[in-house]
Write a protein that holds these residues in place. Structure first.
Motif, short mmCIF file in Angstrom:
data_model
loop_
_atom_site.label_atom_id
_atom_site.label_comp_id
_atom_site.label_asym_id
_atom_site.label_seq_id
_atom_site.Cartn_x
_atom_site.Cartn_y
_atom_site.Cartn_z
N PRO A 71 -9.18 6.02 2.12
CA PRO A 71 -10.49 5.45 1.81
C PRO A 71 -10.45 3.92 1.76
O PRO A 71 -9.41 3.32 1.55
N GLY A 72 -11.61 3.33 1.98
CA GLY A 72 -11.75 1.88 1.86
C GLY A 72 -11.40 1.10 3.11
O GLY A 72 -11.44 -0.13 3.09
N LEU A 73 -11.06 1.78 4.18
CA LEU A 73 -10.73 1.09 5.43
C LEU A 73 -11.86 1.29 6.43
O LEU A 73 -12.76 2.08 6.23
N MET A 115 0.87 -1.18 0.00
CA MET A 115 0.00 0.00 0.00
C MET A 115 0.90 1.22 0.00
O MET A 115 1.90 1.25 0.71
N SER A 116 0.57 2.19 -0.79
CA SER A 116 1.40 3.39 -0.79
C SER A 116 1.09 4.21 0.46
O SER A 116 0.03 4.07 1.06
N LEU A 117 2.03 5.06 0.86
CA LEU A 117 1.81 5.89 2.04
C LEU A 117 0.75 6.93 1.74
O LEU A 117 0.83 7.63 0.72
N PRO A 118 -0.23 7.05 2.60
CA PRO A 118 -1.29 8.05 2.37
C PRO A 118 -0.77 9.46 2.57
O PRO A 118 0.14 9.71 3.35
N THR A 142 -10.99 10.73 14.75
CA THR A 142 -12.25 10.30 14.13
C THR A 142 -11.95 9.80 12.72
O THR A 142 -10.94 10.19 12.11
N TYR A 143 -12.82 8.93 12.22
CA TYR A 143 -12.70 8.44 10.84
C TYR A 143 -14.06 8.55 10.18
O TYR A 143 -15.03 7.96 10.65
N ASN A 144 -14.13 9.36 9.12
CA ASN A 144 -15.40 9.61 8.46
C ASN A 144 -15.18 9.75 6.95
O ASN A 144 -14.37 10.56 6.51
N GLU A 145 -15.89 8.94 6.17
CA GLU A 145 -15.87 8.99 4.71
C GLU A 145 -14.46 8.98 4.13
O GLU A 145 -14.10 9.76 3.25
N GLY A 146 -13.62 8.08 4.64
CA GLY A 146 -12.28 7.91 4.10
C GLY A 146 -11.23 8.86 4.61
O GLY A 146 -10.09 8.82 4.17
N ILE A 147 -11.58 9.74 5.55
CA ILE A 147 -10.62 10.70 6.10
C ILE A 147 -10.43 10.42 7.60
O ILE A 147 -11.38 10.45 8.37
N LEU A 148 -9.18 10.13 7.97
CA LEU A 148 -8.82 9.99 9.37
C LEU A 148 -8.40 11.36 9.87
O LEU A 148 -7.49 11.98 9.30
#
Length: 160
Positions: free
Chosen positions: A72-74, A51-54, A133-139
């Motif tokens: 996203p996707g987690l 996985m590439s670094l976000p 928080t984690y919401n819609e692919g954004i931590l």
């Protein structure tokens, strides 16, 4: 994989002069060109982590720091966030297994991906009140500043 120097496809960093103004690529640049052209997926991707670094955005306000990471996707449960000796570490490990059984065959696929990002926090962070928080692919991680480090509003001082 980080690229420190871009090597042109038609040559290299060094060239050899041959009869006036003609240039031929060096042996090492020819090999680099061959590997980069014929095996791009092996040498241009970070195949160790899967996985590439976000990407991360860090913003400072008068009373806090905000860290936002696009992942996203987690799921929320996929993340591990640790604070150890003023170092904030964000990591995830995801393992996938998929098996399809048909009459004549069985197909089994599996995969593993992970990443870890670490940040040294300034002494001004109130580490007892960090929230994530984690919401819609954004931590999103909220790092409040200690009371004494918060920027005070301007005030007028009267002369006595």
């Amino acid at each position: 994989m980080s690229t420190l120097v871009n090597v042109p496809k038609n040559g290299g960093l060094t060239r050899t002069r041959n009869n006036g103004s003609d240039y031929l690529p060096t042996w090492s640049s020819w090999i680099d060109d061959l590997l980069n052209r014929d095996l791009p997926s092996v040498f241009s991707q970070n195949f160790n982590t899967g996985m590439s670094l976000p990407k991360v955005n860090i913003k400072e306000t008068a009373d806090a720091y905000a860290v936002e990471m696009a992942v996203p996707g987690l799921k929320k449960s996929d993340f591990q966030i640790d604070l150890d000796n003023q170092v904030l570490s964000i990591s995830t490990e995801v393992e996938e297994q998929n098996e399809v059984k048909e009459e004549n065959y069985t197909r089994r696929e599996f995969g593993y991906s992970s990443f870890k990002r670490s940040f040294t926090l300034p002494e001004t962070v109130d580490d007892g009140n960090i929230k994530a928080t984690y919401n819609e692919g954004i931590l999103s991680i909220h790092l409040p500043k200690k009371e004494e480090a918060k920027q005070k509003p301007p005030r007028n001082i009267k002369i006595s």
